[in-house]
Design a protein around this motif. Structure first.
Motif, PDB file in Angstrom:
ATOM      1  N   GLN A 259       0.868  -1.168   0.000  1.00 12.19           N
ATOM      2  CA  GLN A 259       0.000   0.000   0.000  1.00 12.19           C
ATOM      3  C   GLN A 259       0.910   1.224   0.000  1.00 12.19           C
ATOM      4  O   GLN A 259       1.521   1.561   1.001  1.00 12.19           O
ATOM      5  CB  GLN A 259      -0.931   0.009   1.213  1.00 12.19           C
ATOM      6  N   PHE A 260       0.993   1.872  -1.156  1.00 12.58           N
ATOM      7  CA  PHE A 260       1.910   2.994  -1.330  1.00 12.58           C
ATOM      8  C   PHE A 260       1.380   4.287  -0.730  1.00 12.58           C
ATOM      9  O   PHE A 260       2.154   5.134  -0.318  1.00 12.58           O
ATOM     10  CB  PHE A 260       2.206   3.227  -2.805  1.00 12.58           C
ATOM     11  N   PHE A 261       0.068   4.457  -0.727  1.00 10.70           N
ATOM     12  CA  PHE A 261      -0.510   5.696  -0.216  1.00 10.70           C
ATOM     13  C   PHE A 261      -1.557   5.390   0.840  1.00 10.70           C
ATOM     14  O   PHE A 261      -2.212   4.355   0.795  1.00 10.70           O
ATOM     15  CB  PHE A 261      -1.152   6.502  -1.350  1.00 10.70           C
ATOM     16  N   TYR A 262      -1.711   6.320   1.771  1.00  5.51           N
ATOM     17  CA  TYR A 262      -2.702   6.191   2.836  1.00  5.51           C
ATOM     18  C   TYR A 262      -3.165   7.591   3.192  1.00  5.51           C
ATOM     19  O   TYR A 262      -2.345   8.485   3.421  1.00  5.51           O
ATOM     20  CB  TYR A 262      -2.079   5.519   4.072  1.00  5.51           C
ATOM     21  N   GLU A 263      -4.472   7.795   3.220  1.00  3.85           N
ATOM     22  CA  GLU A 263      -5.019   9.100   3.596  1.00  3.85           C
ATOM     23  C   GLU A 263      -5.387   9.082   5.072  1.00  3.85           C
ATOM     24  O   GLU A 263      -6.196   8.271   5.519  1.00  3.85           O
ATOM     25  CB  GLU A 263      -6.248   9.437   2.761  1.00  3.85           C
TER      26      GLU A 263
ATOM     27  N   ARG B  72      -2.065  12.894   2.742  1.00  5.72           N
ATOM     28  CA  ARG B  72      -1.789  11.676   1.984  1.00  5.72           C
ATOM     29  C   ARG B  72      -0.362  11.245   2.308  1.00  5.72           C
ATOM     30  O   ARG B  72       0.599  11.943   1.973  1.00  5.72           O
ATOM     31  CB  ARG B  72      -1.942  11.938   0.497  1.00  5.72           C
TER      32      ARG B  72
ATOM     33  N   LYS C 247       2.925   8.655   2.132  1.00  2.00           N
ATOM     34  CA  LYS C 247       3.596   7.704   1.255  1.00  2.00           C
ATOM     35  C   LYS C 247       4.780   7.137   2.018  1.00  2.00           C
ATOM     36  O   LYS C 247       5.240   7.731   2.997  1.00  2.00           O
ATOM     37  CB  LYS C 247       4.011   8.358  -0.058  1.00  2.00           C
TER      38      LYS C 247
ATOM     39  N   CYS D 223       6.177   0.253   1.939  1.00  2.00           N
ATOM     40  CA  CYS D 223       4.775   0.653   2.045  1.00  2.00           C
ATOM     41  C   CYS D 223       4.553   1.552   3.266  1.00  2.00           C
ATOM     42  O   CYS D 223       5.442   1.719   4.091  1.00  2.00           O
ATOM     43  CB  CYS D 223       3.882  -0.573   2.124  1.00  2.00           C
ATOM     44  N   VAL D 224       3.354   2.106   3.359  1.00  2.70           N
ATOM     45  CA  VAL D 224       3.036   3.009   4.470  1.00  2.70           C
ATOM     46  C   VAL D 224       3.016   2.277   5.812  1.00  2.70           C
ATOM     47  O   VAL D 224       3.301   2.887   6.840  1.00  2.70           O
ATOM     48  CB  VAL D 224       1.699   3.758   4.249  1.00  2.70           C
TER      49      VAL D 224
ATOM     50  N   LEU E 244       9.934   2.670  -3.268  1.00  3.22           N
ATOM     51  CA  LEU E 244       9.774   4.011  -3.803  1.00  3.22           C
ATOM     52  C   LEU E 244      10.867   4.887  -3.259  1.00  3.22           C
ATOM     53  O   LEU E 244      11.250   4.775  -2.108  1.00  3.22           O
ATOM     54  CB  LEU E 244       8.419   4.591  -3.378  1.00  3.22           C
TER      55      LEU E 244
END
Length: 80
Positions: free
Chosen positions: A28-32, A39, A41, A48-49, A79
């Motif tokens: 999971q690269f992004f999380y809000e 957001r 990263k 991952c987050v 990333l």
């Protein structure tokens, strides 16, 4: 070895915490953030987050299918 599937994500901006279910088949690269909407990263070197902001690293890291902190089983690269 038992792999934990839940991790508490802590936002570095507002401190909000949320108990989340981690995917087992992908990073999971992004999380809000549910507190402030930021957001998130992954930090450089994390896949991952959950590895960056969670109380428990992602399932592939826990399972040991890694090269250092790079998750081989879930995303093949990190990333920057």
């Amino acid at each position: 070895m038992t792999v934990e599937l839940r991790s508490v994500v802590t936002c570095p901006h507002c401190g909000h915490q949320a108990n989340e279910l981690m995917p087992t088949d992908a990073c999971q690269f992004f999380y809000e953030c549910k507190g402030c909407g930021t957001r998130l990263k992954p930090l450089t070197g994390d896949c991952c987050v959950f590895c960056s902001y969670g109380s428990v690293p992602c399932p592939p890291i826990q399972a040991g299918s890694v090269d250092g902190r790079q998750a081989v089983g879930c995303c093949n690269s990190t990333l920057d």
